[in-house]
Design a protein around this motif. Structure first.
Motif, PDB file in Angstrom:
ATOM      1  N   ARG A 171       0.816  -1.207   0.000  1.00 13.49           N
ATOM      2  CA  ARG A 171       0.000   0.000   0.000  1.00 13.49           C
ATOM      3  C   ARG A 171       0.853   1.263   0.000  1.00 13.49           C
ATOM      4  O   ARG A 171       0.435   2.304  -0.501  1.00 13.49           O
ATOM      5  CB  ARG A 171      -1.001   0.008   1.148  1.00 13.49           C
ATOM      6  CG  ARG A 171      -0.438   0.238   2.492  1.00 13.49           C
ATOM      7  CD  ARG A 171      -1.512   0.274   3.571  1.00 13.49           C
ATOM      8  NE  ARG A 171      -0.885   0.273   4.863  1.00 13.49           N
ATOM      9  CZ  ARG A 171      -0.368   1.342   5.438  1.00 13.49           C
ATOM     10  NH1 ARG A 171      -0.435   2.502   4.845  1.00 13.49           N
ATOM     11  NH2 ARG A 171       0.217   1.256   6.616  1.00 13.49           N
ATOM     12  N   LYS A 172       2.077   1.192   0.533  1.00 10.99           N
ATOM     13  CA  LYS A 172       2.950   2.367   0.496  1.00 10.99           C
ATOM     14  C   LYS A 172       3.367   2.674  -0.936  1.00 10.99           C
ATOM     15  O   LYS A 172       3.391   3.832  -1.348  1.00 10.99           O
ATOM     16  CB  LYS A 172       4.167   2.168   1.398  1.00 10.99           C
ATOM     17  CG  LYS A 172       3.801   2.220   2.872  1.00 10.99           C
ATOM     18  CD  LYS A 172       5.002   2.059   3.760  1.00 10.99           C
ATOM     19  CE  LYS A 172       4.531   2.080   5.221  1.00 10.99           C
ATOM     20  NZ  LYS A 172       5.626   1.844   6.141  1.00 10.99           N
ATOM     21  N   LYS A 173       3.689   1.632  -1.714  1.00 13.16           N
ATOM     22  CA  LYS A 173       4.009   1.843  -3.135  1.00 13.16           C
ATOM     23  C   LYS A 173       2.765   2.342  -3.867  1.00 13.16           C
ATOM     24  O   LYS A 173       2.858   3.194  -4.751  1.00 13.16           O
ATOM     25  CB  LYS A 173       4.524   0.562  -3.782  1.00 13.16           C
ATOM     26  CG  LYS A 173       5.959   0.254  -3.468  1.00 13.16           C
ATOM     27  CD  LYS A 173       6.440  -0.952  -4.245  1.00 13.16           C
ATOM     28  CE  LYS A 173       7.862  -1.284  -3.838  1.00 13.16           C
ATOM     29  NZ  LYS A 173       8.346  -2.512  -4.502  1.00 13.16           N
ATOM     30  N   TYR A 174       1.612   1.810  -3.512  1.00 12.56           N
ATOM     31  CA  TYR A 174       0.358   2.263  -4.106  1.00 12.56           C
ATOM     32  C   TYR A 174       0.173   3.758  -3.835  1.00 12.56           C
ATOM     33  O   TYR A 174      -0.057   4.539  -4.754  1.00 12.56           O
ATOM     34  CB  TYR A 174      -0.815   1.453  -3.543  1.00 12.56           C
ATOM     35  CG  TYR A 174      -2.167   1.976  -3.941  1.00 12.56           C
ATOM     36  CD1 TYR A 174      -2.746   1.633  -5.165  1.00 12.56           C
ATOM     37  CD2 TYR A 174      -2.882   2.828  -3.107  1.00 12.56           C
ATOM     38  CE1 TYR A 174      -3.989   2.122  -5.536  1.00 12.56           C
ATOM     39  CE2 TYR A 174      -4.116   3.323  -3.467  1.00 12.56           C
ATOM     40  CZ  TYR A 174      -4.658   2.969  -4.678  1.00 12.56           C
ATOM     41  OH  TYR A 174      -5.890   3.467  -5.040  1.00 12.56           O
ATOM     42  N   SER A 175       0.303   4.156  -2.587  1.00  9.41           N
ATOM     43  CA  SER A 175       0.131   5.566  -2.220  1.00  9.41           C
ATOM     44  C   SER A 175       1.167   6.454  -2.894  1.00  9.41           C
ATOM     45  O   SER A 175       0.855   7.555  -3.348  1.00  9.41           O
ATOM     46  CB  SER A 175       0.201   5.739  -0.702  1.00  9.41           C
ATOM     47  OG  SER A 175      -0.896   5.101  -0.094  1.00  9.41           O
ATOM     48  N   ALA A 176       2.398   5.983  -2.972  1.00 12.35           N
ATOM     49  CA  ALA A 176       3.469   6.765  -3.594  1.00 12.35           C
ATOM     50  C   ALA A 176       3.278   6.883  -5.106  1.00 12.35           C
ATOM     51  O   ALA A 176       3.847   7.781  -5.731  1.00 12.35           O
ATOM     52  CB  ALA A 176       4.825   6.134  -3.286  1.00 12.35           C
ATOM     53  N   SER A 177       2.492   5.996  -5.698  1.00 13.83           N
ATOM     54  CA  SER A 177       2.296   5.975  -7.152  1.00 13.83           C
ATOM     55  C   SER A 177       0.935   6.517  -7.574  1.00 13.83           C
ATOM     56  O   SER A 177       0.538   6.345  -8.730  1.00 13.83           O
ATOM     57  CB  SER A 177       2.427   4.534  -7.670  1.00 13.83           C
ATOM     58  OG  SER A 177       3.671   3.986  -7.356  1.00 13.83           O
ATOM     59  N   LEU A 178       0.215   7.176  -6.670  1.00 10.02           N
ATOM     60  CA  LEU A 178      -1.156   7.587  -6.980  1.00 10.02           C
ATOM     61  C   LEU A 178      -1.264   8.479  -8.213  1.00 10.02           C
ATOM     62  O   LEU A 178      -2.215   8.356  -8.987  1.00 10.02           O
ATOM     63  CB  LEU A 178      -1.802   8.267  -5.775  1.00 10.02           C
ATOM     64  CG  LEU A 178      -2.320   7.316  -4.703  1.00 10.02           C
ATOM     65  CD1 LEU A 178      -2.880   8.089  -3.519  1.00 10.02           C
ATOM     66  CD2 LEU A 178      -3.370   6.374  -5.270  1.00 10.02           C
ATOM     67  N   LYS A 179      -0.304   9.362  -8.433  1.00 12.99           N
ATOM     68  CA  LYS A 179      -0.366  10.238  -9.601  1.00 12.99           C
ATOM     69  C   LYS A 179      -0.313   9.410 -10.888  1.00 12.99           C
ATOM     70  O   LYS A 179      -1.123   9.606 -11.795  1.00 12.99           O
ATOM     71  CB  LYS A 179       0.771  11.256  -9.567  1.00 12.99           C
ATOM     72  CG  LYS A 179       0.712  12.255 -10.685  1.00 12.99           C
ATOM     73  CD  LYS A 179       1.791  13.308 -10.542  1.00 12.99           C
ATOM     74  CE  LYS A 179       1.692  14.315 -11.677  1.00 12.99           C
ATOM     75  NZ  LYS A 179       2.684  15.368 -11.558  1.00 12.99           N
ATOM     76  N   GLU A 180       0.625   8.475 -10.962  1.00 10.10           N
ATOM     77  CA  GLU A 180       0.761   7.638 -12.152  1.00 10.10           C
ATOM     78  C   GLU A 180      -0.416   6.664 -12.286  1.00 10.10           C
ATOM     79  O   GLU A 180      -0.905   6.407 -13.389  1.00 10.10           O
ATOM     80  CB  GLU A 180       2.079   6.856 -12.118  1.00 10.10           C
ATOM     81  CG  GLU A 180       3.311   7.729 -12.161  1.00 10.10           C
ATOM     82  CD  GLU A 180       3.778   8.201 -10.778  1.00 10.10           C
ATOM     83  OE1 GLU A 180       3.098   7.915  -9.762  1.00 10.10           O
ATOM     84  OE2 GLU A 180       4.824   8.866 -10.721  1.00 10.10           O
ATOM     85  N   ILE A 181      -0.863   6.113 -11.166  1.00 11.73           N
ATOM     86  CA  ILE A 181      -2.014   5.209 -11.180  1.00 11.73           C
ATOM     87  C   ILE A 181      -3.257   5.973 -11.637  1.00 11.73           C
ATOM     88  O   ILE A 181      -4.049   5.469 -12.441  1.00 11.73           O
ATOM     89  CB  ILE A 181      -2.219   4.556  -9.795  1.00 11.73           C
ATOM     90  CG1 ILE A 181      -1.100   3.535  -9.540  1.00 11.73           C
ATOM     91  CG2 ILE A 181      -3.597   3.914  -9.686  1.00 11.73           C
ATOM     92  CD1 ILE A 181      -1.064   2.998  -8.127  1.00 11.73           C
ATOM     93  N   GLY A 182      -3.437   7.190 -11.135  1.00 11.63           N
ATOM     94  CA  GLY A 182      -4.573   8.024 -11.545  1.00 11.63           C
ATOM     95  C   GLY A 182      -4.556   8.310 -13.039  1.00 11.63           C
ATOM     96  O   GLY A 182      -5.592   8.269 -13.703  1.00 11.63           O
ATOM     97  N   ALA A 183      -3.368   8.582 -13.576  1.00 11.76           N
ATOM     98  CA  ALA A 183      -3.249   8.836 -15.020  1.00 11.76           C
ATOM     99  C   ALA A 183      -3.606   7.584 -15.814  1.00 11.76           C
ATOM    100  O   ALA A 183      -4.315   7.661 -16.828  1.00 11.76           O
ATOM    101  CB  ALA A 183      -1.839   9.308 -15.356  1.00 11.76           C
ATOM    102  N   ALA A 184      -3.142   6.417 -15.361  1.00 15.95           N
ATOM    103  CA  ALA A 184      -3.467   5.159 -16.033  1.00 15.95           C
ATOM    104  C   ALA A 184      -4.970   4.890 -15.952  1.00 15.95           C
ATOM    105  O   ALA A 184      -5.592   4.459 -16.927  1.00 15.95           O
ATOM    106  CB  ALA A 184      -2.679   4.007 -15.413  1.00 15.95           C
ATOM    107  N   TYR A 185      -5.557   5.157 -14.794  1.00 16.13           N
ATOM    108  CA  TYR A 185      -6.987   4.949 -14.597  1.00 16.13           C
ATOM    109  C   TYR A 185      -7.789   5.839 -15.547  1.00 16.13           C
ATOM    110  O   TYR A 185      -8.677   5.368 -16.260  1.00 16.13           O
ATOM    111  CB  TYR A 185      -7.360   5.250 -13.134  1.00 16.13           C
ATOM    112  CG  TYR A 185      -8.811   4.984 -12.828  1.00 16.13           C
ATOM    113  CD1 TYR A 185      -9.214   3.754 -12.333  1.00 16.13           C
ATOM    114  CD2 TYR A 185      -9.787   5.953 -13.053  1.00 16.13           C
ATOM    115  CE1 TYR A 185     -10.554   3.497 -12.063  1.00 16.13           C
ATOM    116  CE2 TYR A 185     -11.120   5.706 -12.798  1.00 16.13           C
ATOM    117  CZ  TYR A 185     -11.498   4.474 -12.298  1.00 16.13           C
ATOM    118  OH  TYR A 185     -12.832   4.223 -12.050  1.00 16.13           O
TER     119      TYR A 185
END
Length: 145
Positions: free
Chosen positions: A95-109
């Motif tokens: 979850r820490k990697k998830y939280s740290a990657s939210l900007k990139e994950i949001g863009a992919a989403y």
């Protein structure tokens, strides 16, 4: 409780209704609840490999993008699209990697699903069936009659 059409909150719209208690803070990137009527499509847990079971991405945002693309492909088989998703459960290894990657994950989403934000949960797990998988996402969609 205030019940409003999602299209009042985001562009693109959806045939479903967001359930948002009037005195609650508005969530960012998901909905607290959704109401839908129609044909239900259940998408089993998808991971970040291609349709040929090969991992091309080895980072979390890349695997999220592929996982979401897999979900959209399955929905397409049912005559559905991302706008029909009512709920998603995300399983992540870290979850820490998830939280740290939210900007990139949001863009992919947004690139894959758009500005449609169903009810969601994110759960940290100790492992997934495939050793290379960093994320697994299960989705349910409702296609209006």
């Amino acid at each position: 409780m205030t019940v409003t059409k999602l299209s009042e909150h985001v562009s693109g719209g959806t045939p479903h209704r967001v359930l948002q208690p009037a005195d609650w803070a508005r969530p960012v990137g998901y909905s607290n609840g959704m109401e839908a009527r129609g044909r239900t499509v259940f998408v089993g847990g998808q991971i970040g490999w291609t349709g040929q079971c090969k991992f091309e991405a080895h980072d979390l945002p890349g695997q999220v993008r592929q996982t979401l693309e897999n979900i959209v492909a399955i929905l397409r088989e049912a005559g559905a699209g991302p706008e029909h998703i009512t709920t998603m459960t995300w399983y992540v290894l870290d979850r820490k990697k998830y939280s740290a990657s939210l900007k990139e994950i949001g863009a992919a989403y947004k690139a894959t699903i758009g500005r449609h934000f169903p009810a969601m949960a994110v759960v940290e797990v100790s492992g997934l069936v495939e050793d290379e998988a960093l994320v697994e996402i299960q989705a349910t969609a409702v296609v209006p009659d």
